[in-house]
Design a protein around this motif. Structure first.
Motif, short mmCIF file in Angstrom:
data_model
loop_
_atom_site.label_atom_id
_atom_site.label_comp_id
_atom_site.label_asym_id
_atom_site.label_seq_id
_atom_site.Cartn_x
_atom_site.Cartn_y
_atom_site.Cartn_z
N GLY A 163 -40.26 -40.42 -43.88
CA GLY A 163 -39.75 -41.11 -42.78
C GLY A 163 -38.70 -42.00 -43.37
N ALA A 164 -38.63 -42.38 -44.57
CA ALA A 164 -37.88 -43.22 -45.32
C ALA A 164 -36.44 -42.31 -45.72
CB ALA A 164 -38.51 -43.84 -46.64
N ARG A 165 -36.76 -41.13 -45.85
CA ARG A 165 -35.49 -40.24 -46.21
C ARG A 165 -34.14 -40.44 -45.55
NH1 ARG A 165 -36.00 -34.33 -48.43
NH2 ARG A 165 -38.24 -35.47 -48.62
N GLY A 166 -34.21 -40.55 -44.37
CA GLY A 166 -32.78 -40.94 -43.57
C GLY A 166 -32.34 -42.32 -43.39
N LEU A 167 -33.25 -43.12 -43.81
CA LEU A 167 -33.18 -44.63 -43.64
C LEU A 167 -32.43 -45.10 -45.07
CD1 LEU A 167 -33.32 -47.33 -42.32
CD2 LEU A 167 -35.60 -47.43 -43.20
N ILE A 168 -33.08 -44.87 -46.35
CA ILE A 168 -32.59 -45.55 -47.31
C ILE A 168 -32.60 -44.53 -48.59
CG2 ILE A 168 -33.45 -47.74 -47.04
CD1 ILE A 168 -36.14 -47.07 -48.29
N GLY A 169 -31.46 -44.59 -49.43
CA GLY A 169 -31.55 -43.81 -50.54
C GLY A 169 -30.91 -42.42 -50.49
N LYS A 170 -30.94 -41.77 -51.59
CA LYS A 170 -30.62 -40.43 -51.55
C LYS A 170 -31.98 -39.59 -52.40
CE LYS A 170 -27.58 -40.80 -55.56
NZ LYS A 170 -26.19 -40.85 -55.98
N PHE A 171 -32.39 -38.66 -51.80
CA PHE A 171 -33.49 -37.83 -52.50
C PHE A 171 -33.11 -36.73 -53.19
CE2 PHE A 171 -35.21 -40.52 -49.49
CZ PHE A 171 -36.70 -40.89 -49.79
N SER A 172 -33.83 -36.35 -53.97
CA SER A 172 -33.61 -35.03 -54.72
C SER A 172 -35.05 -34.56 -55.06
CB SER A 172 -32.96 -34.75 -56.14
OG SER A 172 -33.47 -35.68 -56.95
N THR A 173 -35.27 -33.21 -55.18
CA THR A 173 -36.68 -32.77 -55.30
C THR A 173 -37.16 -32.41 -56.99
OG1 THR A 173 -35.87 -30.52 -55.05
CG2 THR A 173 -36.66 -31.70 -53.21
N SER A 174 -38.15 -32.45 -57.16
CA SER A 174 -38.62 -32.35 -58.70
C SER A 174 -40.31 -32.21 -58.51
CB SER A 174 -38.39 -33.47 -59.48
OG SER A 174 -38.90 -33.08 -60.90
N ASP A 175 -40.66 -31.37 -59.17
CA ASP A 175 -41.90 -31.15 -59.16
C ASP A 175 -42.69 -31.66 -60.55
OD1 ASP A 175 -41.22 -29.19 -60.85
OD2 ASP A 175 -42.49 -27.64 -60.33
N GLN A 176 -41.78 -32.26 -61.47
CA GLN A 176 -42.19 -32.98 -62.69
C GLN A 176 -41.94 -34.55 -62.53
OE1 GLN A 176 -43.37 -31.40 -65.56
NE2 GLN A 176 -43.42 -29.69 -64.29
N PRO A 177 -42.72 -35.30 -63.11
CA PRO A 177 -42.48 -36.69 -63.33
C PRO A 177 -41.11 -36.95 -63.66
CG PRO A 177 -44.87 -36.29 -64.13
CD PRO A 177 -44.01 -34.94 -63.88
N LEU A 178 -40.54 -38.23 -63.35
CA LEU A 178 -39.12 -38.29 -63.76
C LEU A 178 -38.99 -38.81 -65.20
CD1 LEU A 178 -38.15 -40.23 -60.36
CD2 LEU A 178 -37.75 -37.86 -60.93
N GLY A 179 -39.69 -39.43 -65.78
CA GLY A 179 -39.46 -39.98 -66.94
C GLY A 179 -39.31 -39.25 -68.02
N LYS A 180 -38.54 -39.94 -68.95
CA LYS A 180 -38.05 -39.19 -70.28
C LYS A 180 -38.45 -40.26 -71.37
CE LYS A 180 -34.56 -36.79 -68.08
NZ LYS A 180 -32.96 -36.91 -67.29
N TYR A 181 -38.87 -39.76 -72.31
CA TYR A 181 -39.30 -40.37 -73.63
C TYR A 181 -39.19 -39.84 -74.82
CZ TYR A 181 -43.43 -37.52 -73.37
OH TYR A 181 -44.31 -36.44 -73.53
N VAL A 182 -39.07 -40.51 -76.00
CA VAL A 182 -39.27 -40.01 -77.33
C VAL A 182 -40.12 -40.76 -78.23
CG1 VAL A 182 -37.80 -39.38 -79.39
CG2 VAL A 182 -36.63 -39.37 -77.08
N LYS A 183 -41.17 -40.01 -78.95
CA LYS A 183 -41.78 -40.92 -79.97
C LYS A 183 -41.14 -41.23 -80.93
CE LYS A 183 -46.70 -40.57 -81.47
NZ LYS A 183 -47.74 -39.82 -81.47
N TYR A 184 -41.73 -42.23 -81.69
CA TYR A 184 -41.21 -42.81 -83.19
C TYR A 184 -42.02 -42.00 -84.01
CZ TYR A 184 -40.82 -45.52 -87.22
OH TYR A 184 -40.83 -45.95 -88.44
N GLU A 185 -41.43 -41.25 -85.02
CA GLU A 185 -41.96 -40.63 -85.97
C GLU A 185 -41.56 -41.14 -87.39
OE1 GLU A 185 -44.45 -38.61 -85.51
OE2 GLU A 185 -44.11 -38.23 -83.35
N GLU A 186 -42.40 -41.92 -88.30
CA GLU A 186 -41.78 -42.31 -89.49
C GLU A 186 -41.23 -41.22 -90.25
OE1 GLU A 186 -43.77 -45.47 -91.62
OE2 GLU A 186 -45.30 -45.16 -90.21
N ALA A 187 -41.42 -40.24 -90.26
CA ALA A 187 -40.81 -38.91 -90.86
C ALA A 187 -39.09 -38.78 -90.65
CB ALA A 187 -41.34 -37.63 -90.73
N ASP A 188 -38.97 -39.30 -89.33
CA ASP A 188 -37.66 -39.23 -88.93
C ASP A 188 -36.71 -40.44 -89.55
OD1 ASP A 188 -38.14 -37.24 -87.18
OD2 ASP A 188 -38.24 -38.78 -85.45
N ASP A 189 -37.08 -41.40 -90.35
CA ASP A 189 -36.28 -42.36 -90.98
C ASP A 189 -36.10 -42.07 -92.46
OD1 ASP A 189 -36.73 -44.11 -88.71
OD2 ASP A 189 -38.52 -44.97 -89.42
N ALA A 190 -36.72 -40.94 -92.77
CA ALA A 190 -36.47 -40.50 -94.56
C ALA A 190 -35.29 -39.99 -94.34
CB ALA A 190 -37.26 -39.33 -94.72
#
Length: 190
Positions: A163-190
């Motif tokens: 119901g909110a679709r026509g009222l607010i915002g713009k929607f896109s579809t995805s079957d995956q959670p939206l978030g993006k992350y990168v883990k800290y790895e000490e080996a990357d500091d070498a």
């Protein structure tokens, strides 16, 4: 741990909107407005210092949350919630260096997260991206959206996203959670 992370990040200006959170899997997630990468000055050093002090407690590791939508308005708190969703973890404690805007505050409260951000309501926002639904809302969307407050817009998304679709915002579809992350790895500091 959260206060120590802010110290390691050397955050002196709340306008940068840094946020630090702890999850139910004993992970720490760090972000700022529009996400962050390990390439940002001082991030790897901060990760190393946090691991040296709290590595035994942070058994899930340290992550940074990247931008999770293509547009602007990726608030730091929502970057973290989106990344936690993608990780399959739940944020239990969160602190933003600045006051939460109404939309972020509403979502944090609704999720039952312990919020130690500065008290009060952050400045008015022209836009905001939802951390779980591919939608963007804000005062620049429509006359009806402008009539609704942040809480009402977020509640509408949570209770009636179709119901909110026509009222607010713009929607896109995805079957995956939206978030993006990168883990800290000490080996990357070498």
């Amino acid at each position: 741990m959260i206060k120590y992370a802010f110290k390691c990040l050397a955050v002196e200006d709340a306008s940068e909107n840094w946020t630090v959170a702890i999850t139910d899997a004993s992970s720490m997630i760090i972000s700022r407005a529009n996400g962050v990468t390990w390439g940002v000055a001082g991030m790897r050093k901060a990760g190393r210092e946090i691991m040296q002090m709290h590595g035994r407690t942070l058994t899930g590791g340290i992550y940074i949350a990247n931008k999770f939508t293509k547009g602007a308005s990726n608030h730091s708190e929502m970057c973290i919630l989106a990344a936690a969703e993608r990780l399959g973890e739940r944020v239990t404690d969160l602190e933003c260096g600045a006051q939460n805007c109404g939309a972020c505050g509403s979502v944090i409260q609704a999720k039952g997260i312990t919020n130690t951000s500065p008290a009060g309501s952050g400045r008015s926002q022209t836009g905001w991206s939802h951390p779980y639904v591919a939608v963007f809302i804000g005062t620049q969307k429509s006359d009806e959206a402008m009539r609704l407050g942040w809480w009402e817009q977020v509640e509408l998304l949570d209770t009636d996203p179709i119901g909110a679709r026509g009222l607010i915002g713009k929607f896109s579809t995805s079957d995956q959670p939206l978030g993006k992350y990168v883990k800290y790895e000490e080996a990357d500091d070498a």
